[in-house]
Design an enzyme around this catalytic site. Structure first.
Site, PDB file in Angstrom:
ATOM      1  N   LEU A 377      56.945  35.831  35.412  1.00  0.00           N
ATOM      2  CA  LEU A 377      56.247  34.943  34.480  1.00  0.00           C
ATOM      3  C   LEU A 377      55.636  35.737  33.340  1.00  0.00           C
ATOM      4  O   LEU A 377      55.415  35.216  32.256  1.00  0.00           O
ATOM      5  CB  LEU A 377      55.131  34.174  35.213  1.00  0.00           C
ATOM      6  CG  LEU A 377      55.559  33.239  36.344  1.00  0.00           C
ATOM      7  CD1 LEU A 377      54.334  32.647  37.026  1.00  0.00           C
ATOM      8  CD2 LEU A 377      56.447  32.120  35.804  1.00  0.00           C
ATOM      9  N   GLY A 378      55.350  37.008  33.607  1.00  0.00           N
ATOM     10  CA  GLY A 378      54.741  37.868  32.593  1.00  0.00           C
ATOM     11  C   GLY A 378      54.561  39.262  33.138  1.00  0.00           C
ATOM     12  O   GLY A 378      54.829  39.535  34.308  1.00  0.00           O
ATOM     13  N   SER A 379      54.130  40.170  32.263  1.00  0.00           N
ATOM     14  CA  SER A 379      53.913  41.556  32.699  1.00  0.00           C
ATOM     15  C   SER A 379      52.849  42.200  31.823  1.00  0.00           C
ATOM     16  O   SER A 379      52.503  41.699  30.758  1.00  0.00           O
ATOM     17  CB  SER A 379      55.219  42.355  32.613  1.00  0.00           C
ATOM     18  OG  SER A 379      55.697  42.381  31.286  1.00  0.00           O
ATOM     19  N   GLY A 380      52.324  43.326  32.309  1.00  0.00           N
ATOM     20  CA  GLY A 380      51.301  44.062  31.567  1.00  0.00           C
ATOM     21  C   GLY A 380      51.185  45.464  32.103  1.00  0.00           C
ATOM     22  O   GLY A 380      52.044  45.924  32.865  1.00  0.00           O
ATOM     23  N   ASN A 381      50.109  46.160  31.728  1.00  0.00           N
ATOM     24  CA  ASN A 381      49.902  47.540  32.178  1.00  0.00           C
ATOM     25  C   ASN A 381      49.811  47.623  33.701  1.00  0.00           C
ATOM     26  O   ASN A 381      50.197  48.610  34.314  1.00  0.00           O
ATOM     27  CB  ASN A 381      48.610  48.113  31.571  1.00  0.00           C
ATOM     28  CG  ASN A 381      48.712  48.224  30.063  1.00  0.00           C
ATOM     29  OD1 ASN A 381      49.807  48.395  29.533  1.00  0.00           O
ATOM     30  ND2 ASN A 381      47.583  48.121  29.376  1.00  0.00           N
ATOM     31  N   GLY A 383      51.318  45.656  35.945  1.00  0.00           N
ATOM     32  CA  GLY A 383      52.536  45.305  36.674  1.00  0.00           C
ATOM     33  C   GLY A 383      53.084  43.978  36.197  1.00  0.00           C
ATOM     34  O   GLY A 383      53.168  43.739  34.999  1.00  0.00           O
ATOM     35  N   LYS A 402      49.912  38.149  40.916  1.00  0.00           N
ATOM     36  CA  LYS A 402      49.833  39.361  40.094  1.00  0.00           C
ATOM     37  C   LYS A 402      50.168  40.547  41.003  1.00  0.00           C
ATOM     38  O   LYS A 402      49.471  40.790  41.995  1.00  0.00           O
ATOM     39  CB  LYS A 402      48.428  39.508  39.501  1.00  0.00           C
ATOM     40  CG  LYS A 402      48.283  40.662  38.532  1.00  0.00           C
ATOM     41  CD  LYS A 402      46.842  40.795  38.010  1.00  0.00           C
ATOM     42  CE  LYS A 402      46.581  39.906  36.846  1.00  0.00           C
ATOM     43  NZ  LYS A 402      45.300  40.238  36.154  1.00  0.00           N
ATOM     44  N   ASP A 494      36.663  39.264  28.310  1.00  0.00           N
ATOM     45  CA  ASP A 494      38.029  39.273  27.774  1.00  0.00           C
ATOM     46  C   ASP A 494      38.484  37.844  27.476  1.00  0.00           C
ATOM     47  O   ASP A 494      39.624  37.470  27.736  1.00  0.00           O
ATOM     48  CB  ASP A 494      38.985  39.936  28.772  1.00  0.00           C
ATOM     49  CG  ASP A 494      40.297  40.383  28.109  1.00  0.00           C
ATOM     50  OD1 ASP A 494      40.395  40.303  26.861  1.00  0.00           O
ATOM     51  OD2 ASP A 494      41.213  40.797  28.833  1.00  0.00           O
TER      52      ASP A 494
END
Length: 635
Positions: A377-381, A383, A402, A494
């Site tokens: 569905l998504g990714s980031g720093n 994982g 996540k 955030d």
């Protein structure tokens, strides 16, 4: 007491009299001298959210209906549209534009007189509360949050279905049966009931006059307005009944005594109210029934009143208020005839709200009960995020997971994930993404509620058709979630449109608590030790300059989030570096108003961007201001 909701846009006006009749308006104008151009404003008794303007000219009173348009503006039929009733009156003080004369002098309410409430206004709060309780089985804070966030939608839902709760509405019965019911018991002139004629919104008013039952057809036109042939048009049946209880206006006589529905035992359940003396024409004199709306009690959720048996209908001798709802539960109304509300989704309440779903003492979940889909569905720093399914005791819950990078083996990343889980497990609010738990398996996993439509900024970038009032609805929900965080002594740190996830186009949840901090009871801010990878463009000056974070700095971020939402997902301070943004703010400059954004919303953004933290509002004030504006534009 001033009415709320539908008349809110006029309650502050000293010349607004609320739900008074045309005759009462004329009496007031006579009191004021009937000089040409003397005027007052009152609530429409025909149209939901509408008004009526009463103006004196030539020693006569003239009345103009002000309808509320679908876009939230107001207009006299065939005239210009205006943002508010006050604006309309101001315009007609300079331009007659169809009126008999200019509006010259307002007739203000006498000292101590408040705008008069109509029957629906008096009943509305309890009707809404009971409807939400029974339809979604909500209690406590979940109930309160549902009512606050969806009040305009619930008001309309209740207003257009309230007749189903009234004693004079008998549903779909035949003409012959309606006559039998009216003729049972007392033969009071004006005794009446309303029945449904067909499934196309057509009704019949059955009225007793000199021992005979008269039938008046009530038709619904293409716009949904209801009327007897050649009669005034109304938005709802209860408005029609209210009108004809004051004046015959085409009927042979006014409505007096309703034929109430009787239970199978022939008893009326008054919910503990004392019985009143038997029906008497004087008790039901024209207009009198409105003034006697009383408080009432509903059955407990889940209680169902037995349906009347055919041929076992008799009239009680007990006086009955035709504007007091029947003591019967609301029918579940989740069909395709209305748009889904947040309460219809499976993530409105905590998965552990069901007493049979026992919350584990530990936040750790059994990996065998979790199934993951391959697609990300998504990714980031940290994982990736994947969709999954978690087997709870009673249901399989759709979840977002996540997943920490396997190769990372970075204790700092693991600590961040656990810190986020620690914050999330303490939060329970309909407008915040809840944590289900964490899994320690092939990777560390944070299991959360699913919000199918994804981040707010991306959704708005791809859906430019979303209307202003929908955006206002969503940012109001975010403000409710942030007000909850503020009350719970948590700082988000955030808050941005990318971290607001949509469950539906009308339901937003705050997510991503990786930077969030819990404050002690004696603290009102958190001081960071070092400058990290911070989203500077969303940060208040005190965060950047002094590393100080509080709910007030979240308010600044909320202002930026509002700007993102009303600019349909554009990046704030586009093309500028963080240092340039800081310099701009220090000079007192702020981002401009997004194209098409309502002025009131841009004013609120600027209030959120108040430089001095002490003078910046908290979320309690921000949410209330947004709520009032939202109610005004949606009603």
């Amino acid at each position: 007491m001033a009415s709320s909701g539908m008349a809110d846009s006029a309650n502050h006006l000293p010349f607004f009299f609320g739900n008074i009749t045309r005759e009462e308006a004329e009496d007031y104008l006579v009191q004021g001298g009937m000089s040409d151009g003397l005027y007052l404003l009152r609530q429409s008794r025909n149209y939901l959210g509408g008004f009526a303007l009463s103006v004196a000219h030539g020693r006569k009173a003239h009345h103009y209906t002000i309808e509320r348009e679908l876009n939230g503006t107001y207009a006299i039929a065939g005239g210009r549209t205006h943002a508010s009733p006050a604006d309309l009156c101001h315009y007609h003080s300079q331009e007659s534009d169809g009126l008999v004369c200019l509006l010259k002098k307002p007739f203000n309410r006498p000292q101590g007189v408040q705008p008069k409430t109509g029957p629906f206004e008096d009943l509305k709060e309890n009707l809404i509360r009971e409807y939400v309780k029974q339809t979604w089985n909500l209690q406590g804070q979940a109930l309160e949050q549902a009512i606050i966030s969806q009040k305009p939608q619930l008001e309309k839902l209740i207003a257009t279905t309230a007749h189903e709760k009234m004693p004079w509405f008998h549903g779909k019965i035949s003409r012959e049966e309606s006559e039998q019911i009216v003729l049972i018991g007392s033969k009071t002139n004006g005794k009446f009931l309303i029945r449904a004629r067909d499934n196309n919104g057509s009704y019949a008013l059955c009225l007793l006059h000199e021992g005979k039952v008269l039938h008046y057809r009530i038709d619904k036109d293409k716009t949904g307005k209801l009327s007897i042939p050649e009669g005034k048009k109304f938005d709802t049946l209860w408005q029609l009944v209210e009108h004809y209880s004051y004046k015959a206006d085409g009927l042979l006589r006014v409505l007096t005594v309703p034929c109430q529905k009787i239970g199978t035992q022939g008893n009326v359940n008054f919910g503990g109210r004392p019985q009143l003396p038997g029906s008497h024409p004087a008790t039901w004199s024209a207009g009198g029934i409105i003034s006697r709306i009383k408080s009432y009690s509903f059955p407990k959720p889940g209680h169902r009143k037995s349906s009347p048996a055919q041929g076992n209908r008799q009239e009680s001798t007990v006086s009955f208020n035709p504007y007091e709802p029947e003591l019967a539960p609301w029918a579940a109304d989740k069909g395709p005839q209305r748009e889904a509300l947040p309460m219809d989704t499976e993530v409105y309440e905590s998965p552990y709200a069901d007493p049979e779903e026992i919350r584990p003492k530990e936040v750790y979940l059994d990996r065998k009960l979790l199934t993951l889909e391959d697609k990300e569905l998504g990714s980031g720093n940290f994982g990736t995020v994947k969709k999954g399914y978690y087997q709870m005791k009673k249901v399989v819950k759709t979840v977002a997971v996540k997943i920490l990078k396997n190769e990372a083996n970075d204790p700092a990343l693991k600590d961040e994930l656990l810190a986020e889980a620690n914050v999330m497990q303490q939060l329970d609010n309909p407008y915040i993404v809840r944590m289900i738990g964490i899994c320690e398996a092939e990777s560390w996993m944070l299991v959360m509620e699913m919000a199918e439509l994804g981040p707010l900024n991306k959704y708005l970038q791809q859906n430019r058709h979303v209307k202003d009032k929908n955006i206002i609805e969503l940012v109001h929900q975010v403000s409710m979630g942030m007000k909850y965080l503020e009350e719970s002594n948590f700082v988000h740190r955030d808050l941005a449109a990318r971290n607001v996830l949509l469950v539906t186009q009308h339901y937003a949840k705050i997510s991503d608590f990786g930077l969030s901090k819990a404050l002690r009871a004696d603290e009102n801010y958190y001081k960071a030790q070092t400058h990290g990878k911070w989203p500077v463009k969303w940060y208040a000056p005190e965060c950047i300059n002094y590393y100080k974070f509080s709910s007030k700095s979240d308010v600044w971020s909320f202002g930026v989030l509002m700007w993102e939402a009303f600019s349909y997902g554009q990046k704030p301070y586009r093309g500028m570096k963080g240092s340039e943004v800081t310099a701009m703010l220090e000079k007192g400059e702020r981002m401009g108003c997004p194209a098409g954004c309502p002025r009131e919303m841009y004013d609120l953004m600027n209030l959120c961007w108040t430089y001095d933290v002490e003078n910046r509002p908290g979320f309690a004030a921000v949410e209330l201001r947004l709520r009032n504006y939202y109610y005004d534009v949606v009603n």
